[in-house]
Motif scaffolding. Structure first.
Motif, mmCIF file in Angstrom:
data_model
loop_
_atom_site.group_PDB
_atom_site.id
_atom_site.type_symbol
_atom_site.label_atom_id
_atom_site.label_comp_id
_atom_site.label_asym_id
_atom_site.label_seq_id
_atom_site.Cartn_x
_atom_site.Cartn_y
_atom_site.Cartn_z
ATOM 1 N N MET B 61 0.808 -1.212 0.000
ATOM 2 C CA MET B 61 0.000 0.000 0.000
ATOM 3 C C MET B 61 0.846 1.269 0.000
ATOM 4 O O MET B 61 0.288 2.351 -0.022
ATOM 5 N N LEU B 62 2.161 1.114 0.036
ATOM 6 C CA LEU B 62 2.997 2.311 -0.003
ATOM 7 C C LEU B 62 2.720 3.083 -1.275
ATOM 8 O O LEU B 62 2.417 2.492 -2.295
ATOM 9 N N PRO B 63 2.927 4.404 -1.316
ATOM 10 C CA PRO B 63 3.413 5.251 -0.253
ATOM 11 C C PRO B 63 2.340 5.848 0.653
ATOM 12 O O PRO B 63 2.673 6.574 1.565
ATOM 13 N N TYR B 64 1.097 5.536 0.421
ATOM 14 C CA TYR B 64 0.066 6.216 1.202
ATOM 15 C C TYR B 64 -0.405 5.358 2.353
ATOM 16 O O TYR B 64 -1.583 5.058 2.503
ATOM 17 N N THR B 65 0.553 4.940 3.159
ATOM 18 C CA THR B 65 0.167 4.187 4.345
ATOM 19 C C THR B 65 1.242 4.363 5.402
ATOM 20 O O THR B 65 2.317 4.872 5.121
ATOM 21 N N ALA B 66 0.931 3.955 6.591
ATOM 22 C CA ALA B 66 1.909 4.089 7.666
ATOM 23 C C ALA B 66 2.727 2.821 7.707
ATOM 24 O O ALA B 66 2.243 1.763 8.096
ATOM 25 N N LEU B 67 3.988 2.940 7.318
ATOM 26 C CA LEU B 67 4.793 1.731 7.174
ATOM 27 C C LEU B 67 5.153 1.134 8.534
ATOM 28 O O LEU B 67 5.177 -0.063 8.719
ATOM 29 N N SER B 68 5.450 1.983 9.489
ATOM 30 C CA SER B 68 5.842 1.432 10.785
ATOM 31 C C SER B 68 4.831 1.844 11.827
ATOM 32 O O SER B 68 5.156 2.460 12.823
ATOM 33 N N LEU B 69 3.608 1.477 11.553
ATOM 34 C CA LEU B 69 2.540 1.772 12.497
ATOM 35 C C LEU B 69 2.717 0.900 13.714
ATOM 36 O O LEU B 69 2.884 -0.300 13.607
ATOM 37 N N LYS B 70 2.693 1.505 14.905
ATOM 38 C CA LYS B 70 2.861 0.713 16.110
ATOM 39 C C LYS B 70 1.539 0.677 16.847
ATOM 40 O O LYS B 70 0.989 1.701 17.198
ATOM 41 N N GLU B 71 1.037 -0.520 17.065
ATOM 42 C CA GLU B 71 -0.219 -0.626 17.782
ATOM 43 C C GLU B 71 0.029 -1.325 19.100
ATOM 44 O O GLU B 71 0.792 -2.258 19.197
ATOM 45 N N LYS B 72 -0.643 -0.834 20.116
ATOM 46 C CA LYS B 72 -0.492 -1.459 21.423
ATOM 47 C C LYS B 72 -1.755 -2.240 21.738
ATOM 48 O O LYS B 72 -2.784 -2.091 21.108
ATOM 49 N N LYS B 73 -1.651 -3.049 22.781
ATOM 50 C CA LYS B 73 -2.771 -3.921 23.110
ATOM 51 C C LYS B 73 -4.013 -3.120 23.449
ATOM 52 O O LYS B 73 -5.123 -3.494 23.133
ATOM 53 N N ARG B 74 -3.805 -2.017 24.142
ATOM 54 C CA ARG B 74 -5.004 -1.303 24.600
ATOM 55 C C ARG B 74 -5.563 -0.346 23.554
ATOM 56 O O ARG B 74 -6.469 0.400 23.836
ATOM 57 N N ASN B 75 -4.999 -0.325 22.346
ATOM 58 C CA ASN B 75 -5.619 0.481 21.295
ATOM 59 C C ASN B 75 -6.836 -0.245 20.785
ATOM 60 O O ASN B 75 -6.759 -1.360 20.309
ATOM 61 N N THR B 76 -7.967 0.404 20.866
ATOM 62 C CA THR B 76 -9.163 -0.189 20.285
ATOM 63 C C THR B 76 -9.395 0.423 18.920
ATOM 64 O O THR B 76 -8.714 1.354 18.500
ATOM 65 N N LEU B 77 -10.412 -0.092 18.262
ATOM 66 C CA LEU B 77 -10.748 0.455 16.946
ATOM 67 C C LEU B 77 -11.110 1.920 17.046
ATOM 68 O O LEU B 77 -10.849 2.721 16.155
ATOM 69 N N ARG B 78 -11.685 2.283 18.180
ATOM 70 C CA ARG B 78 -12.073 3.667 18.420
ATOM 71 C C ARG B 78 -10.870 4.595 18.308
ATOM 72 O O ARG B 78 -10.958 5.683 17.746
ATOM 73 N N ASP B 79 -9.747 4.155 18.875
ATOM 74 C CA ASP B 79 -8.548 4.995 18.832
ATOM 75 C C ASP B 79 -8.102 5.238 17.408
ATOM 76 O O ASP B 79 -7.774 6.364 17.019
ATOM 77 N N PHE B 80 -8.097 4.148 16.643
ATOM 78 C CA PHE B 80 -7.681 4.305 15.251
ATOM 79 C C PHE B 80 -8.610 5.232 14.499
ATOM 80 O O PHE B 80 -8.175 6.048 13.681
ATOM 81 N N LEU B 81 -9.895 5.129 14.803
ATOM 82 C CA LEU B 81 -10.855 6.006 14.124
ATOM 83 C C LEU B 81 -10.588 7.464 14.457
ATOM 84 O O LEU B 81 -10.638 8.337 13.605
ATOM 85 N N ASN B 82 -10.303 7.700 15.742
ATOM 86 C CA ASN B 82 -10.074 9.085 16.139
ATOM 87 C C ASN B 82 -8.848 9.677 15.468
ATOM 88 O O ASN B 82 -8.819 10.862 15.153
ATOM 89 N N VAL B 83 -7.846 8.855 15.261
ATOM 90 C CA VAL B 83 -6.632 9.366 14.634
ATOM 91 C C VAL B 83 -6.818 9.536 13.136
ATOM 92 O O VAL B 83 -6.228 10.425 12.526
ATOM 93 N N SER B 84 -7.663 8.684 12.581
ATOM 94 C CA SER B 84 -7.750 8.698 11.123
ATOM 95 C C SER B 84 -8.407 9.960 10.606
ATOM 96 O O SER B 84 -8.142 10.369 9.484
ATOM 97 N N GLY B 85 -9.248 10.581 11.443
ATOM 98 C CA GLY B 85 -9.922 11.784 10.989
ATOM 99 C C GLY B 85 -8.961 12.889 10.612
ATOM 100 O O GLY B 85 -8.889 13.304 9.455
ATOM 101 N N PRO B 86 -8.195 13.385 11.550
ATOM 102 C CA PRO B 86 -7.267 14.468 11.215
ATOM 103 C C PRO B 86 -6.191 14.071 10.223
ATOM 104 O O PRO B 86 -5.685 14.913 9.502
ATOM 105 N N MET B 87 -5.844 12.778 10.173
ATOM 106 C CA MET B 87 -4.753 12.412 9.283
ATOM 107 C C MET B 87 -5.217 12.112 7.868
ATOM 108 O O MET B 87 -4.402 11.892 6.999
ATOM 109 N N GLY B 88 -6.521 12.061 7.687
ATOM 110 C CA GLY B 88 -7.009 11.816 6.333
ATOM 111 C C GLY B 88 -6.886 10.377 5.888
ATOM 112 O O GLY B 88 -6.729 10.099 4.706
ATOM 113 N N VAL B 89 -6.980 9.461 6.836
ATOM 114 C CA VAL B 89 -6.901 8.041 6.479
ATOM 115 C C VAL B 89 -8.291 7.553 6.107
ATOM 116 O O VAL B 89 -9.245 7.771 6.851
ATOM 117 N N THR B 90 -8.395 6.915 4.968
ATOM 118 C CA THR B 90 -9.724 6.552 4.489
ATOM 119 C C THR B 90 -10.026 5.065 4.583
ATOM 120 O O THR B 90 -11.174 4.673 4.613
#
Lengths: 342, 339
Positions: B61-90
């Motif tokens: 999916m490069l170049p329009y993706t986060a290559l070294s995305l680090k996810e932790k155990k306590r990240n829920t889908l909600r967290d990803f959704l909240n970040v995706s808004g300002p970053m323009g992730v679709t």
């Protein structure tokens, strides 16, 4: 003549013997330099392994320390004879010879030691070679079993693929034409059902941009969404409408168009917008008030300052006037006749 | 970049690399459209080979993706959704490994539909590279997004149509007027097999080779290697020797294109060049199993196992003959007609 030859031969033999003797002495000295425990394989049982219990471990440790102490004592004891590596090696060889002779005695009942030795050596070599080959065959059989039992995977086998299959060059010219025709047919068939990624051409506009002008206000959208929900609950056609709408919505969302069909979310966003507007209105009011206040204060201060200045000017003038009349012996301005008659 | 809301539950620990480097534009300068960006992650723990598959997908999916995305155990889908808004992730691509199956979920943020694919088989990029004699990876292979080709999907069935639209929108559109040929270096191919209902997923690198030139000359011009002239009398022999064309040259008459402009040193414009594809990247065989209305939530509008359920319902109808089951069966039949 023969004697001379014999002499030459004898002396030749003698030199060979002496050289061999020298060589063996050299090797013996080398072997003696190496301590026995490194040179000869240790035949004692390994009494220690990781699965021992605590008590067993302690016992083993005590035994080893005792053995060590005993060995050290024996080594340094002048009375006991120290066995060098060479002696141990010779002992070992003799032991083995005895073993072999016993084995041979059991099998052949042969008394001649030399012959039996040779034979045993030969047989040993043979048996070694036989077992070696047998072992190798067994190993190959096992490998094949394991390969077969694993279940064929479609993983490309690297060593197989690396062999490039070069077709016979003479036949190529005939088959090339056939392959060309085949390829054309395949391509035509496949091309009927191909979809590509999006390509932007200036002529057509994307449907998303075209409909942006018809953007409804949120309240209107809310009405529409509520109507839709009501329609879904309709007993007759509800299912149909619901399905159609969900597919439509999913398709347009996948294409990037925003679909507002959830009345709850719409209500929330309307609520948020209202709150935002209220907040902004409040801020504006405060700002205006604040400005007014500041203005009023400034004006007041200014008028205050002006009045003060006028006062001061007046007082200065009075003071100046009065200064002239402050002659010694007099207290300032006349206040009327002394004896006025009252 | 925008400020993230701190959830009451915990902080967002998603650290995409785009933060440190130049911020990628949300909007394509040329076309004015929004560039689709994606996150590839998994919410559960993955075994090692599946982790490699995840990495391969990220590279794809490069170049329009986060290559070294680090996810932790306590990240829920909600967290990803909240970040995706300002970053323009679709788009979100989520891998999930359960005891029964490995599944890939392709979803569109923020409310979009979720397609769940069950992966029957997969091969990693490293395996494919090992199986090839000359694996090819030019340095700027992943600097441009890939092209996508979908075959066999058709326009009839709704879920397939949705899948095509979804995949077409994951990668940015090409503007014919401004695109450079040198940026089209990768290709993603999805082939749908009607009989088995399986989708083959392949990832190739594109290479152009001039056609009609003898092999020796081509290699010489491309690599500048000094040729072996030991057995030749004259240089003209080297140039005019009738060499065999490449093995597959006959087959690819159809795969030649006429370039509009020069590409590199070798391929000249307005002459024929052959398009050669070499496989890189993961290889997957998957099956569309479920389509949900929301992002991993909402109503299920397509379910592969529905066909199985219908059969079970009909059986019940035959056995019991109750009215309720009859109604259910008729409803589902109606749905089938609609679809």
């Amino acid at each position: 003549m023969a004697k001379k030859k014999e002499k030459v031969v004898d002396s030749g033999l003698d030199t060979i013997k002496s050289t061999v003797h020298h060589h063996s002495e050299f090797f013996d000295t080398l072997v003696e330099l190496i301590p026995a425990r490194f040179y000869l394989p240790d035949e004692t049982e390994r009494k220690w392994f990781p699965g021992l219990s605590k008590a067993q471990k302690a016992r083993a440790k005590r035994k080893t320390t005792e053995n060590l102490k005993k060995a050290r004592r024996d080594r340094l004891d002048p009375e006991k004879s120290a066995l060098t590596t060479l002696d141990l090696l010779k002992q070992k060889i003799e032991k083995e010879k005895k073993k072999l002779s016993n084995v041979v005695a059991e099998d052949d009942d042969d008394d001649d030691d030399d012959e039996s030795e040779e034979e045993t050596d030969g047989r040993k070599a043979k048996s070694d070679s036989v077992t070696y080959e047998e072992l190798r065959q067994r190993l190959h059989r096992k490998i094949d079993e394991l390969k077969g039992g694993r279940g064929g995977s479609e993983r490309p086998r690297s060593h197989e693929k690396r062999k490039k299959i070069v077709p016979n060059k003479r036949k190529r010219e005939k088959t090339v034409e056939e392959e060309e025709d085949k390829a054309k047919l395949d391509v035509e068939e496949a091309a009927k059902d191909l979809t590509y990624g999006y390509v932007k051409i200036d002529d057509d506009e994307e449907h998303g941009k075209g409909s942006k002008k018809r953007r409804l206000s949120k309240s209107r959208e809310l009405e529409r969404a509520l109507k839709l929900e009501a329609a879904k609950k309709d007993p007759e056609k509800g299912e149909v409408i619901a399905k159609k709408h969900s597919w439509q919505a999913a398709t347009s969302r996948a294409a990037g168009i925003k679909v507002h069909d959830d009345p709850k979310l719409l209500k929330q966003s309307i609520h948020k917008e209202k709150k935002r507007q209220e907040k902004n209105a409040e801020k504006w009011k405060e700002r205006v008030e604040g400005q007014q206040k500041v203005r009023v204060e400034k004006q007041q201060k200014r008028s205050g300052n002006i009045a003060e200045r006028i006062e001061q000017n007046k007082q200065r003038k009075i003071a100046k006037r009065e200064k002239k009349l402050m002659r010694p012996g007099f207290e300032g301005r006349k206040e009327g006749v002394i004896n006025d008659g009252k | 970049m925008g400020r993230f809301k701190n959830n009451k539950k915990g902080r967002v620990n998603v650290k995409p690399i785009a933060m440190k480097k130049n911020n990628q534009a949300n909007v394509d300068h040329v076309t004015g459209d929004k560039i689709p960006k994606s996150f590839v992650f998994s919410r559960t723990k993955l075994p090692a080979s599946v982790k490699q598959l995840q990495m391969d997908l990220r590279k794809l999916m490069l170049p329009y993706t986060a290559l070294s995305l680090k996810e932790k155990k306590r990240n829920t889908l909600r967290d990803f959704l909240n970040v995706s808004g300002p970053m323009g992730v679709t788009h979100f691509l989520m891998l999930k490994k359960t005891a029964s199956a490995l599944s890939l979920r392709v979803a569109r943020t923020p409310q979009g539909p979720t397609l769940t694919f069950k992966i029957h088989q997969y091969s990693l990029a490293s395996d494919i590279a090992q199986s090839q004699l000359r694996p090819r990876c030019p340095p700027d292979l992943f600097k441009n997004p890939p092209l996508i080709v979908l075959s066999g999907f058709g326009t009839q069935e709704l879920h397939l149509k949705l899948a095509t639209i979804m995949f077409q929108n994951i990668f940015p559109a090409i503007d014919i007027n401004t695109v450079k040929l040198s940026t089209c270096q990768r290709l993603v191919l999805l082939n749908y097999n009607k009989d088995t209902k399986l989708i083959d997923f392949r990832h190739y690198s594109i290479r152009l080779q001039p056609v009609g030139v003898s092999r020796r000359l081509r290699k010489f011009v491309e690599k500048h290697e000094v040729p072996d002239l030991r057995n030749l009398q004259d240089v003209s022999d080297f140039v005019t020797k009738a060499g065999y064309g490449s093995e597959s040259e006959g087959d690819e008459e159809a795969a030649t294109v006429t370039l509009s402009s020069d590409l590199g040193r070798v391929n000249r414009g307005s002459t024929k060049s052959a398009v050669k594809l070499q496989e890189i990247g993961p290889r997957m065989t998957m099956q569309l199993v479920k389509v949900e209305e929301g992002l991993c939530s909402g109503g299920i509008i397509f379910d592969e196992s529905e066909n199985g359920d219908e059969k079970i319902a009909k059986k019940k109808q035959n056995e019991d003959g109750e009215e309720e089951e009859g109604e259910e069966g008729s409803e589902e039949e109606m749905d089938e007609d609609l679809e």
